[in-house]
Write an enzyme that holds these catalytic residues in place. Structure first.
Site, short mmCIF file in Angstrom:
data_model
loop_
_atom_site.label_atom_id
_atom_site.label_comp_id
_atom_site.label_asym_id
_atom_site.label_seq_id
_atom_site.Cartn_x
_atom_site.Cartn_y
_atom_site.Cartn_z
CB SER A 143 -8.81 18.78 -15.98
OG SER A 143 -7.53 18.20 -15.86
CE1 TYR A 156 -9.84 16.96 -11.03
CE2 TYR A 156 -8.27 16.37 -12.75
CZ TYR A 156 -8.96 17.34 -12.02
OH TYR A 156 -8.75 18.67 -12.31
#
Length: 248
Positions: A143, A156
């Site tokens: 990501s 995250y």
């Protein structure tokens, strides 16, 4: 036009929906045989039916990437059915947003377990096959949050930063076995997970600048194909042609 992945065998984790489903379908259209690995048997079955409808081969395997036994069984079934594995796309992931002060320990651990431990277990399970056959291709779906920290996303971001470090270390190890290892780092993508994201005040995240999952899948196809044979150990930004940071 010839199929770029003709007769190759690809495992895609988290292939029941979102980016994983888009990658599975894209690879199948390009001639690959697909192992659809997903925790949800219903979602895995839906992706299987979609691949079957375009006339390609696949198997659906209910898989929990946080459980070693489940991952090992998934790889065993892949080898039993297809005889070999050429590509692993480690895509399964979760994202939840909290202020650090409010972040429950179990939620922090859950993101580490799925996003990081899951990547480790799936890679570890396929590496003996890849090393024995002296070829293989691993694509980790990381990501942009693995390169830059964002408020309300500490767990995250921590998991995805770790995935990129893991990717670089594995790439250095795997090079001598002719196994390529790379990562994709998408920004916002229009998936169910993306739709669930909320700002700190509880309002929905503005997803007007988010990419379609198929845009990420096309970059994954490039990494899976012979065209990217010179790319190894790289974390490739996938931002959909938009400087999404200017929209925040």
């Amino acid at each position: 036009m010839s199929e770029q992945l003709k007769d190759q065998v690809a495992i895609v984790t988290g292939a029941g929906k979102g980016i994983g489903r888009a990658i599975a379908l894209t690879f199948a259209r390009e001639g690959a045989n697909i192992i659809i690995a997903d925790k949800s048997p219903q979602l895995a079955s839906q992706t299987y039916q979609a691949i079957k409808a375009i006339g390609k081969k696949a198997i659906a395997v209910t898989t929990d990437v946080t459980q070693e036994e489940s991952v090992v069984e998934m790889v065993r079934q892949a080898l039993e059915v297809f005889g070999n594995i050429d590509i692993l796309v480690s895509n399964a992931g979760i994202q939840r947003r909290y202020f650090v002060a409010d972040l429950p320990r179990e939620e922090f651990q859950a993101m580490l377990d799925v996003n990081l431990l899951g990547a480790f277990l799936t890679c570890q399970a396929v590496l003996p096959t890849f090393y024995t056959q002296q070829q293989g291709n691993i694509i980790l779906i990381a990501s942009d949050s693995g390169k830059r920290g964002y408020a309300y996303n500490s767990a995250y971001c921590a998991s995805k930063f770790a995935v990129l470090g893991f990717m670089e270390a594995l790439a250095d190890e795997a090079r001598s076995y002719r196994v390529r290892v790379n990562a994709l780092c998408p920004a916002g993508v229009k998936t169910d997970m993306g739709k669930m994201l909320q700002e700190a005040d509880g309002t929905s995240v503005n997803d007007t600048y988010f990419m379609e999952a198929e845009e990420v899948a096309d970059v994954a196809l490039f990494l899976a194909s012979h065209q990217s044979r010179a790319i190894h150990g790289q974390a490739i930004n996938v931002y959909g042609g938009v400087d999404y940071r200017l929209t925040r």
